[in-house]
Design an enzyme around this catalytic site. Structure first.
Site, short mmCIF file in Angstrom:
data_model
loop_
_atom_site.label_atom_id
_atom_site.label_comp_id
_atom_site.label_asym_id
_atom_site.label_seq_id
_atom_site.Cartn_x
_atom_site.Cartn_y
_atom_site.Cartn_z
CD GLU A 191 -2.64 -1.24 2.70
OE1 GLU A 191 -3.40 -2.20 2.60
OE2 GLU A 191 -2.56 -0.61 3.36
CD GLU A 208 -3.54 -4.01 5.29
OE1 GLU A 208 -4.94 -4.18 5.16
OE2 GLU A 208 -3.22 -2.85 5.46
CG PHE A 255 1.84 0.73 10.92
CD1 PHE A 255 1.31 1.35 9.82
CD2 PHE A 255 2.54 1.26 12.10
CE1 PHE A 255 1.65 2.84 9.93
CE2 PHE A 255 2.88 2.68 11.92
CZ PHE A 255 2.56 3.33 10.82
CG ASP A 262 0.08 -2.58 14.97
OD1 ASP A 262 1.35 -2.28 14.13
OD2 ASP A 262 0.09 -2.44 16.04
CG PHE A 263 -2.42 -2.72 9.63
CD1 PHE A 263 -1.74 -1.66 9.11
CD2 PHE A 263 -3.22 -2.52 10.75
CE1 PHE A 263 -1.96 -0.26 9.64
CE2 PHE A 263 -3.30 -1.49 11.14
CZ PHE A 263 -2.97 -0.42 10.62
CG HIS A 295 -0.92 2.53 13.73
ND1 HIS A 295 -2.15 2.81 14.11
CD2 HIS A 295 -0.88 2.89 12.41
CE1 HIS A 295 -2.96 3.08 13.19
NE2 HIS A 295 -2.34 3.11 12.06
#
Lengths: 437, 328, 321
Positions: free
Chosen positions: B29, B60, B83, B85-86, B129
């Site tokens: 992205e 994602e 990140f 987190d994703f 994040h």
């Protein structure tokens, strides 16, 4: 062919034996008939011999374990042979064991194993909470006293993996090692410093006479003296003392004591008091080197070396400079008596800051003693004999002459410091009233 | 030698590999005109064009799956999830597909992809994040997990990851992007599965990952003044782990402190402790194996709280000193 | 244009092989010879053969968990397929994959998948790769109505169009996800409409039991993709006669419904067509059927004689060297 070594039956009504100490360890060469184990039964400590010649291995019973007789506790193997897979040895819980009924006369009832452990570690048995039958102090109790918070039920030694590995390799009995880690945990360094330089002989030497195993007190002494000798730079100073006034002073004291019905004032008592008073003016003598610091001890605790059959023990007169000579006499007599009876407790032998050793009664003229760590000095007293001396005026006289030798830790005590102390000692010995001056 | 930043080293690794091997392409992205969330891919679109720099909408799962598929057919994609987190959203394609295809198909195929992502806290980005999930992926047979800590390491390790025929999860730390270091200009590889002793010492071993390596180095300088000599082992690759170097170090010092940013419970430190306890090093331990790691909280927003949630230099100094002097 | 005889024979043979394979799979399973579970595609033969018959041997497919038919239609070696189904060492996947994960990479079958929608995102990537390779290859990506509700499907549609991948997405709508009725939320037409919504050129829905109709629609989409016209979404409206898996009690549908759909048996339908168009005789059809069943019987024998993997080899093949 693996030879089994079993817990032997030595007494008629014996059902179990307690392992006191292995004097050889896994992997070591042993000879048939050689003592490699000390056990304890109801009555007495016993040496156990190797049942064959070969390599000792597969030891499965450890100090303090109570093992039923006939149980295999080790093997003697040939070169390259593996330890046979055997069922695990399950020690009998201590509560079931009949304790020795004839405990030596002493204040605290304790099992022989417990007493030995306490003695080696300087544990005051009177302060240990007993858990054995009849209020006896057991080895577990002593173990708990040695390593308080970390002690695990069952008398297990708390040691790091590294400490255990080194203990295993060098054949050190971990239960004899004092731990310096948190909660009394035994660190590798504790094990390493426990046996500096000493290694058990790899192969048994050729024997033609009796062989005395280096165990218990003998071993402890050997190790400590080696440590002291190897690590402390000893300087020795000898002085010659005219004991005329000393002898007279003692006589006067004894006349007094007799009158009052008090304890006789022994030579030892006089020595203790005298030395203590002089040390009070020479604080450097009353010190210990701890890592990078010299600790000057507040109390003056004089140790008196007492010869025993199996070795030497040094009971301590605490605060000798503050006690009257009669009191010191009482104490030293008691200590020496109990030393010879083997009823000293930990408190009796701990905390010494200076030691006196007297071989005068044996006729030794002069000798150099080895310092008793962590002390900084030791005074070796020689025999008092009539000698011809030259007086200042140029005439000669016959006087009772004694030679004492100070061995001092040269890292802490310089020549001048030692010399001043010696001079002071000599003066005071030659004029005992100076000790209260 | 010239010094460049960790970020520039990542860019250089990818650029040089893309120049060398036409099968390598990027997908992620905002990696095109925008240059990437952290500006890692800045300038690469101009160089390689839209055919090899694939910008995506918010997908994602989709973009990760696309990387898996492209790798399956013989390309060497580098997917970016901005990140860590994703990666939660991408897990299905990473864990169920990429990791398993080779084994599941009996060895018929390979998935030579790299998934790059930025982990870690300290930028005030808070709960969604700032996380570190490396141990989730360490737990999956079939994946490789790399966590480089210096500009020199990141370039060499990324090159090796791109050239590796297995799916590699490549975890960069946000706070390391701006750190500078000497980096060779030419292409070079640092083998995966090889740890690095960032500082040799004899009193205590610190095993650290990610940004904790830098913090541990600073702590070691502090403690050197107290006469405590610390050895710092940086595993660099978490799966497969270089157990030999780790065991060797622990045998030498007898004391080990594990430091990572991720939460302590269930964190990679437990794995390291287990590896050490089961190894030959066990017999050389002088003290318990200690883990210093993230607290049991999501990463908070407030700066002080954010700092307190993960180990800092002072924490490492204190714990290391405690361990080195055998207070534990 | 009239259907060539050899093509008709091939299609029919493949459909019978699929039918026979599924029936045998069921028998073996019920006899206790199969570990795990299986997902039968009896009734969906036309969708598989109709779609895949449009491909060159150098093209690819990627499938789903109900994919035995897709594998056979792509030209799988029946012995190796059956051995894999039985979990044997000389199966396609060395017994590591089983029914749900059969793949024949060299043969262009990029694998079945145990996760519903698991293959769709990969399909996008495969398409990207094929495009980069520039050899005009095409991918058919199969999934079911169940996958059409997943996030993976929708993300993949967007990316597929964005990158104009040479992929024909084929949704085999057999009316039920596991037990969830597709008609509760969608229809084949509606699913196909997504193609248009997302911007795909050649999207439509077909009668999935009509082999030729399926083939015609897919052929057009394949041509489009090969010429660089991007992806399409084709929805084949069909039905599975058996439950979702072996443990399915069919509580969510009626016997009547199943019987209704059985009447639309795609094999019989095609057979009838061939006879009426005078392409094949009944006798020839009968022979082809025997041929198909015989092939499967041989595969069964092969599989049952094959060795199990050795436990010592457990940890092989996780990583590429």
């Amino acid at each position: 062919m693996a030879i089994e070594m079993i817990m032997p039956k030595v007494d008629m009504d014996q059902e179990t034996g307690t392992v006191v100490e292995w004097t050889k360890t896994d992997g070591q060469q042993v000879k048939e008939g050689e003592t490699i184990l000390v056990i304890e039964t109801d009555k007495i400590a016993m040496d156990v011999e190797a049942p064959g010649t070969g390599i000792l291995n597969g030891i499965s019973a450890y100090p303090g374990d109570v093992i039923p007789i006939g149980t295999v506790i080790a093997y003697i193997l040939e070169e390259g042979e593996e330890v046979p897979v055997a069922k695990a040895v399950t020690p009998v819980p201590e509560a079931e064991v009949k304790q020795a009924t004839a405990a030596p006369a002493g204040d605290v009832p304790a099992t022989p194993v417990a007493k030995k452990m306490a003695e080696v570690h300087g544990v005051d048995l009177s302060k240990v909470v007993p858990s054995g039958t009849g209020g006896k102090v057991t080895k577990d109790d002593v173990q708990s006293a040695i390593t308080p918070p970390a002690a695990v039920g069952g008398g297990q030694v708390i040691a790091t993996p590294a400490a255990r590995r080194i203990a295993r390799i060098s054949g050190v009995n971990l239960s004899l090692v004092q731990g310096s880690g948190p909660g009394g945990r035994i660190q590798a360094s504790d094990v390493e410093s426990f046996r500096p330089g000493i290694s058990l002989p790899a192969a048994s030497p050729v024997q033609s006479g009796e062989s005395i195993p280096l165990i218990g007190m003998r071993r402890t002494i050997a190790e400590r003296l080696t440590a002291s000798y190897q690590s402390i730079p000893h300087i020795q100073f000898t002085a010659r003392v005219d004991m005329t006034n000393f002898v007279k002073a003692r006589k006067d004291y004894n006349d007094l004591a007799l009158e009052r019905g008090d304890e006789k004032i022994s030579v030892t008592a006089m020595l203790v008091k005298l030395v203590a008073m002089v040390i009070a003016d020479h604080p450097m003598i009353n010190s210990s080197l701890v890592e990078d610091s010299i600790i000057l001890h507040r109390d003056i605790n004089i140790g008196v070396a007492v010869a025993l059959e199996e070795g030497l023990i040094v009971p301590v007169v605490k605060n000798a400079n503050q006690k009257g000579i009669s009191k010191i006499a009482l104490e030293t007599t008691d200590l020496v008596k109990r030393a010879k009876e083997e009823t000293l407790v930990g408190a009796d032998v701990r905390g010494g800051t200076f030691t006196i050793t007297n071989l005068g009664p044996f006729g030794v003229e002069q000798f150099n003693a080895i310092i008793n760590p962590p002390e900084a000095g030791i005074l070796a007293i020689g025999a008092t004999t009539q000698e011809v001396i030259a007086l200042d005026e140029g005439t000669i006289a016959v006087r009772p002459i004694m030679r004492f030798t100070l061995s001092a830790d040269h890292r802490i005590i310089d020549g001048a410091v030692a010399a001043r102390f010696i001079a002071d000692l000599k003066t005071t010995f030659e004029n005992p009233i100076l000790m209260n001056y | 030698m010239r010094e460049i930043t960790y970020l520039e080293a990542v860019r250089e690794a990818m650029t040089q590999e893309m120049e060398r091997d036409s099968r390598v392409f990027l997908i992620g992205e905002d990696i095109g005109e925008y240059g990437g969330a952290f500006q890692v891919t800045y300038g690469m679109l101009e160089k390689f064009g839209h055919d090899r720099i694939l910008d995506t909408p918010i997908t994602e799962l989709g973009l990760t799956g696309a990387a898996v598929g492209a790798a399956l057919i013989g390309m060497r994609p580098i997917a970016e999830i901005m990140f860590m987190d994703f990666t939660t959203l991408a897990s299905e394609q990473l864990v169920n597909q990429a990791a398993k295809l080779r084994f599941m198909f009996g060895g018929q195929s390979t998935v030579p992809m790299v998934l790059r992502t930025a982990a870690g806290s300290g930028t005030g980005a808070a709960e969604h994040h700032s996380q570190s999930f490396e141990n989730w992926f360490v737990h999956v047979p079939g994946l490789k997990v790399v966590m480089p800590t210096s500009p020199y390491d990141v370039k060499g390790l990324l090159v090796s990851s791109i050239r590796d025929d297995n799916p590699v999860v490549f975890i960069e730390h946000k706070l390391l992007y701006k750190t500078k270091g000497e980096v060779p200009e030419e292409l070079y590889e640092i083998p995966l599965g090889k740890a690095d002793i960032k500082r040799a010492g004899k009193d205590l071993t610190i095993i650290a990952t990610g940004i904790m390596v830098q913090k541990s180095l600073a702590a070691a300088e502090e403690l050197a003044k107290e006469g405590i000599d610390i050895e710092i082992v940086d595993p660099r690759t978490l799966r497969p782990l270089d157990t030999e170097t780790i065991v060797g170090s622990v045998k030498k010092t007898g004391k080990v402190l594990i430091v990572h940013e991720a939460v302590k419970t269930g964190g990679f430190g437990g794995e390291l402790a287990g590896v050490i306890a089961e190894s030959e090093a066990f017999g050389y331990l002088e003290a318990p194996i200690i883990r210093l790691a993230g607290k049991e909280v999501p990463i908070p927003y407030n700066r002080d709280l954010e700092q307190a949630a993960v180990p800092q230099i002072a924490d490492i100094v204190e714990k290391a000193r405690e361990l080195a002097t055998l207070k534990v | 244009m009239k259907l060539a005889k050899e093509n008709a024979e091939q299609y029919l043979l493949q459909m019978y092989q699929i039918r026979a394979f599924e029936e045998q799979a069921e028998k073996s399973y019920m006899a206790g010879k199969i570990h795990g579970t299986m997902h039968l595609s009896i009734g969906q033969e036309a969708s598989a053969v109709g779609s895949i018959s449009t491909l060159e041997s150098t093209d690819f497919i990627i499938g789903h968990h109900r994919g035995h038919g897709l594998c056979i239609a792509k030209g799988a070696d029946l012995n190796l397929m059956m051995a894999e189904f039985y979990g044997k060492e000389n199966g396609y996947c060395r017994g590591r994959g089983g029914s749900m994960h059969i793949a024949d990479i060299a043969g262009g079958n990029l694998g079945a998948n145990g996760v519903v929608g698991g293959g769709i995102p990969m399909a996008v990537g495969i398409g990207i790769g094929l495009k980069m390779k520039g050899e005009n290859q095409v991918l058919l990506a199969f999934f079911g109505d169940g996958a059409a509700s997943t996030g993976a499907f929708h993300e993949s549609m967007i990316l597929a169009v964005l990158y104009q991948v040479p992929v024909v997405f084929i949704c085999e709508n057999n009316q039920y996800a596991m037990s969830f009725s597709a008609s509760d939320w969608t229809t084949s037409k509606k699913i196909a409409a997504h193609g248009e919504i997302y911007g795909m050129a050649g999207s439509c829905s077909t009668d999935g039991n009509d082999l030729l109709e399926v083939q015609s629609a897919v052929e057009e989409a394949v041509k489009l993709a090969r010429e660089g016209g991007g992806p399409s979404l084709i929805v084949n409206d069909t039905y599975r006669w058996r439950g979702h898996s072996k443990s399915d009690r069919n509580r969510y549908r009626t016997k009547e419904e199943i019987e209704e759909w059985k009447k639309k048996d795609p094999i019989l339908k095609f057979g009838k067509y061939c006879v009426s168009e005078k392409i094949l005789s009944e006798k020839e059809i009968e022979k082809i059927k025997e041929h198909g069943y015989a092939d499967i019987e041989a595969a069964r024998v092969f599989a049952e004689a094959s060795p199990d993997p050795r436990v010592e080899t457990l940890e092989e093949g996780v990583y590429a060297p």
